[in-house]
Design a protein around this motif. Structure first.
Motif, PDB file in Angstrom:
ATOM      1  N   VAL A  45      33.654  49.002  43.553  1.00  0.00           N
ATOM      2  CA  VAL A  45      32.491  48.352  43.955  1.00  0.00           C
ATOM      3  C   VAL A  45      32.515  46.860  43.561  1.00  0.00           C
ATOM      4  CG1 VAL A  45      29.947  47.987  43.177  1.00  0.00           C
ATOM      5  CG2 VAL A  45      30.874  50.437  43.210  1.00  0.00           C
ATOM      6  N   LYS A  46      33.273  46.491  42.441  1.00  0.00           N
ATOM      7  CA  LYS A  46      33.414  45.313  41.863  1.00  0.00           C
ATOM      8  C   LYS A  46      34.582  44.561  42.497  1.00  0.00           C
ATOM      9  CE  LYS A  46      30.754  45.943  37.831  1.00  0.00           C
ATOM     10  NZ  LYS A  46      30.520  45.838  36.127  1.00  0.00           N
ATOM     11  N   SER A  47      35.427  45.172  43.462  1.00  0.00           N
ATOM     12  CA  SER A  47      36.641  44.829  43.876  1.00  0.00           C
ATOM     13  C   SER A  47      36.417  43.416  44.519  1.00  0.00           C
ATOM     14  CB  SER A  47      37.463  45.640  44.763  1.00  0.00           C
ATOM     15  OG  SER A  47      38.552  45.094  45.002  1.00  0.00           O
ATOM     16  N   LYS A  48      37.241  42.322  44.489  1.00  0.00           N
ATOM     17  CA  LYS A  48      36.923  41.007  45.196  1.00  0.00           C
ATOM     18  C   LYS A  48      37.880  41.133  46.561  1.00  0.00           C
ATOM     19  CE  LYS A  48      36.365  38.202  41.115  1.00  0.00           C
ATOM     20  NZ  LYS A  48      36.678  37.029  40.429  1.00  0.00           N
ATOM     21  N   LYS A  49      38.772  42.125  46.526  1.00  0.00           N
ATOM     22  CA  LYS A  49      39.560  42.309  47.626  1.00  0.00           C
ATOM     23  C   LYS A  49      38.926  43.233  48.964  1.00  0.00           C
ATOM     24  CE  LYS A  49      42.618  43.979  44.861  1.00  0.00           C
ATOM     25  NZ  LYS A  49      43.983  44.434  44.402  1.00  0.00           N
ATOM     26  N   GLN A  50      37.564  43.639  48.501  1.00  0.00           N
ATOM     27  CA  GLN A  50      37.105  44.768  49.591  1.00  0.00           C
ATOM     28  C   GLN A  50      36.782  44.115  50.515  1.00  0.00           C
ATOM     29  OE1 GLN A  50      33.590  46.732  48.112  1.00  0.00           O
ATOM     30  NE2 GLN A  50      33.824  48.543  49.736  1.00  0.00           N
ATOM     31  N   SER A  51      35.921  42.987  50.713  1.00  0.00           N
ATOM     32  CA  SER A  51      35.511  42.359  51.949  1.00  0.00           C
ATOM     33  C   SER A  51      36.595  41.434  52.440  1.00  0.00           C
ATOM     34  CB  SER A  51      34.565  41.307  51.796  1.00  0.00           C
ATOM     35  OG  SER A  51      34.582  40.422  50.818  1.00  0.00           O
ATOM     36  N   ALA A  52      37.628  40.918  51.484  1.00  0.00           N
ATOM     37  CA  ALA A  52      38.566  40.178  52.104  1.00  0.00           C
ATOM     38  C   ALA A  52      39.645  40.729  52.894  1.00  0.00           C
ATOM     39  CB  ALA A  52      39.096  39.051  50.901  1.00  0.00           C
ATOM     40  N   THR A  53      39.692  42.156  52.701  1.00  0.00           N
ATOM     41  CA  THR A  53      41.007  43.034  53.239  1.00  0.00           C
ATOM     42  C   THR A  53      40.267  43.972  54.414  1.00  0.00           C
ATOM     43  OG1 THR A  53      40.604  44.402  51.476  1.00  0.00           O
ATOM     44  CG2 THR A  53      42.465  42.784  51.463  1.00  0.00           C
ATOM     45  N   SER A  54      39.066  43.469  54.715  1.00  0.00           N
ATOM     46  CA  SER A  54      38.181  44.308  55.765  1.00  0.00           C
ATOM     47  C   SER A  54      38.730  43.846  57.200  1.00  0.00           C
ATOM     48  CB  SER A  54      36.806  44.121  55.808  1.00  0.00           C
ATOM     49  OG  SER A  54      36.463  44.520  54.598  1.00  0.00           O
ATOM     50  N   LYS A  55      38.735  44.789  58.002  1.00  0.00           N
ATOM     51  CA  LYS A  55      39.093  44.417  59.719  1.00  0.00           C
ATOM     52  C   LYS A  55      38.225  43.182  60.138  1.00  0.00           C
ATOM     53  CE  LYS A  55      38.164  47.539  62.872  1.00  0.00           C
ATOM     54  NZ  LYS A  55      38.273  48.548  63.491  1.00  0.00           N
ATOM     55  N   PHE A  56      38.855  42.267  60.877  1.00  0.00           N
ATOM     56  CA  PHE A  56      38.307  41.025  61.386  1.00  0.00           C
ATOM     57  C   PHE A  56      38.587  40.025  60.480  1.00  0.00           C
ATOM     58  CE2 PHE A  56      36.045  43.637  64.572  1.00  0.00           C
ATOM     59  CZ  PHE A  56      36.598  43.166  65.611  1.00  0.00           C
ATOM     60  N   CYS A  57      38.681  40.414  59.097  1.00  0.00           N
ATOM     61  CA  CYS A  57      38.672  39.283  58.248  1.00  0.00           C
ATOM     62  C   CYS A  57      39.959  38.384  58.121  1.00  0.00           C
ATOM     63  CB  CYS A  57      38.582  39.661  56.635  1.00  0.00           C
ATOM     64  SG  CYS A  57      38.400  38.198  55.447  1.00  0.00           S
ATOM     65  N   TYR A  58      40.185  37.132  58.090  1.00  0.00           N
ATOM     66  CA  TYR A  58      40.918  36.118  58.243  1.00  0.00           C
ATOM     67  C   TYR A  58      41.229  35.724  56.665  1.00  0.00           C
ATOM     68  CZ  TYR A  58      44.406  32.274  58.857  1.00  0.00           C
ATOM     69  OH  TYR A  58      45.459  31.386  58.901  1.00  0.00           O
ATOM     70  N   ALA A  59      42.157  35.951  55.922  1.00  0.00           N
ATOM     71  CA  ALA A  59      42.180  35.827  54.202  1.00  0.00           C
ATOM     72  C   ALA A  59      43.432  35.176  53.953  1.00  0.00           C
ATOM     73  CB  ALA A  59      42.035  37.148  53.950  1.00  0.00           C
ATOM     74  N   LYS A  60      43.247  34.674  52.661  1.00  0.00           N
ATOM     75  CA  LYS A  60      44.409  34.180  52.013  1.00  0.00           C
ATOM     76  C   LYS A  60      44.910  35.439  51.035  1.00  0.00           C
ATOM     77  CE  LYS A  60      44.285  29.950  50.100  1.00  0.00           C
ATOM     78  NZ  LYS A  60      44.012  28.778  49.521  1.00  0.00           N
ATOM     79  N   LEU A  61      46.262  35.671  51.143  1.00  0.00           N
ATOM     80  CA  LEU A  61      46.654  36.881  50.546  1.00  0.00           C
ATOM     81  C   LEU A  61      47.888  36.492  49.782  1.00  0.00           C
ATOM     82  CD1 LEU A  61      46.900  39.218  53.698  1.00  0.00           C
ATOM     83  CD2 LEU A  61      45.109  38.915  52.202  1.00  0.00           C
ATOM     84  N   SER A  62      47.819  37.020  48.702  1.00  0.00           N
ATOM     85  CA  SER A  62      49.145  37.233  47.634  1.00  0.00           C
ATOM     86  C   SER A  62      49.521  38.480  47.646  1.00  0.00           C
ATOM     87  CB  SER A  62      48.397  36.817  46.369  1.00  0.00           C
ATOM     88  OG  SER A  62      49.805  36.860  45.416  1.00  0.00           O
ATOM     89  N   LEU A  63      51.037  38.587  48.140  1.00  0.00           N
ATOM     90  CA  LEU A  63      51.712  39.822  48.455  1.00  0.00           C
ATOM     91  C   LEU A  63      52.924  40.042  47.689  1.00  0.00           C
ATOM     92  CD1 LEU A  63      50.721  38.645  51.694  1.00  0.00           C
ATOM     93  CD2 LEU A  63      50.794  40.995  52.033  1.00  0.00           C
ATOM     94  N   TYR A  64      53.161  41.058  47.438  1.00  0.00           N
ATOM     95  CA  TYR A  64      54.688  41.442  47.017  1.00  0.00           C
ATOM     96  C   TYR A  64      55.120  42.724  47.325  1.00  0.00           C
ATOM     97  CZ  TYR A  64      52.630  44.637  43.503  1.00  0.00           C
ATOM     98  OH  TYR A  64      51.983  45.474  42.646  1.00  0.00           O
ATOM     99  N   GLN A  65      56.671  42.688  47.429  1.00  0.00           N
ATOM    100  CA  GLN A  65      57.198  43.823  48.194  1.00  0.00           C
ATOM    101  C   GLN A  65      57.401  44.801  47.062  1.00  0.00           C
ATOM    102  OE1 GLN A  65      60.170  43.025  51.010  1.00  0.00           O
ATOM    103  NE2 GLN A  65      60.017  44.967  51.846  1.00  0.00           N
ATOM    104  N   GLY A  66      56.820  45.961  47.047  1.00  0.00           N
ATOM    105  CA  GLY A  66      57.191  47.222  46.339  1.00  0.00           C
ATOM    106  C   GLY A  66      58.503  48.030  46.739  1.00  0.00           C
ATOM    107  N   LYS A  67      58.507  48.967  46.317  1.00  0.00           N
ATOM    108  CA  LYS A  67      59.895  49.839  46.527  1.00  0.00           C
ATOM    109  C   LYS A  67      59.734  50.242  47.905  1.00  0.00           C
ATOM    110  CE  LYS A  67      62.502  53.790  44.813  1.00  0.00           C
ATOM    111  NZ  LYS A  67      62.170  54.986  43.842  1.00  0.00           N
ATOM    112  N   ASP A  68      58.635  50.764  48.432  1.00  0.00           N
ATOM    113  CA  ASP A  68      58.488  51.314  49.669  1.00  0.00           C
ATOM    114  C   ASP A  68      57.632  50.683  50.535  1.00  0.00           C
ATOM    115  OD1 ASP A  68      60.102  53.433  49.089  1.00  0.00           O
ATOM    116  OD2 ASP A  68      58.395  54.414  48.018  1.00  0.00           O
TER     117      ASP A  68
END
Length: 246
Positions: free
Chosen positions: A42-65
């Protein structure tokens, strides 16, 4: 290794009770898939920013898989698409086009810009939807290696006649050379529009107008050519066309 990338969310899929998997179109890495941990909280700031149609600034890292989105901040949500089922259905089609025609793990800056520009103009009613549809189809076909040969008549090299003929193999003929297998007679205005979409600089891509009749012809040709060349069944296109038929 963490990296920052702006991206458009093309798809989202719930994973368990808290997480989701998203498909993102980015300029530098093309299409990639990434997990968003805790996105459904409920309190996640990533919920709307990772919804379909959203253009967002993302911080990513590559995990094992897979890739993992560590942080996300919304840039544009295209809220105007929700004003009508027609606009939303066409927007969904644009996302599917972006997914089908953009490379994975490779640069796809122009693909991303075309989709973003088309969504922006659709959301803000800057251009007629059917014109945006034709532009997006033909330009992404071109970027995907399916550009038709529109320079001149394939047989005699004539640049234009009042009516030109287009073969769905992507070949253009003048009115004097058209074979019986080139059934699509195109007014010169439609040919000029197609040439503009294929050859123009991106900054000029949307800078033209067509009347309704020519726009309908352009849209019929670009859609037919898309389906013939790719052999792909676009579910979102079927839905969009069903909405238009209501």
């Amino acid at each position: 290794m963490t990296f920052n990338e702006n991206g458009l969310i093309l798809k989202e899929q719930n994973i368990g009770e808290r997480d989701k998997l998203v498909t993102v179109l980015t300029a530098n890495h093309g299409v990639l898939r990434a997990f968003v941990r805790g996105a459904k909280a409920v309190k996640s700031k990533k919920q709307s920013a990772t919804s379909k149609f959203c253009y967002a600034k993302l911080s990513l890292y590559q995990g094992k898989d897979s890739y993992i989105i560590d942080e996300a901040q919304s840039i544009e949500m295209f809220f105007g698409l929700r004003d009508s089922i027609d606009a939303l259905a066409l927007g969904e089609y644009f996302l599917e086009l972006g997914f089908v025609f953009s490379p994975e793990e490779q640069a796809a800056e122009e693909n991303l810009r075309v989709i973003l520009n088309s969504l922006y103009m659709l959301s803000n009613k800057k251009r007629p939807p059917k014109l945006l549809k034709a532009i997006t189809e033909l330009r992404l076909l071109t970027l995907g290696g399916y550009a038709p040969n529109l320079v001149a008549c394939d047989k005699c090299g004539c640049f234009e006649t009042p009516t030109m003929y287009f073969d769905m193999e992507g070949i253009l003929y003048c009115e004097n050379c058209a074979p019986a297998t080139a059934p699509f007679a195109l007014p010169l205005g439609v040919v000029s529009a197609m040439r503009h979409i294929v050859f123009s600089e991106l900054r000029d891509l949307y800078n033209f107008k067509l009347d309704d009749a020519l726009c309908d012809e352009l849209g019929y040709v670009t859609e037919t050519y898309l389906l013939r060349q790719t052999g792909h069944k676009f579910k979102t296109l079927d839905f969009y066309n069903s909405v238009q038929a209501l």
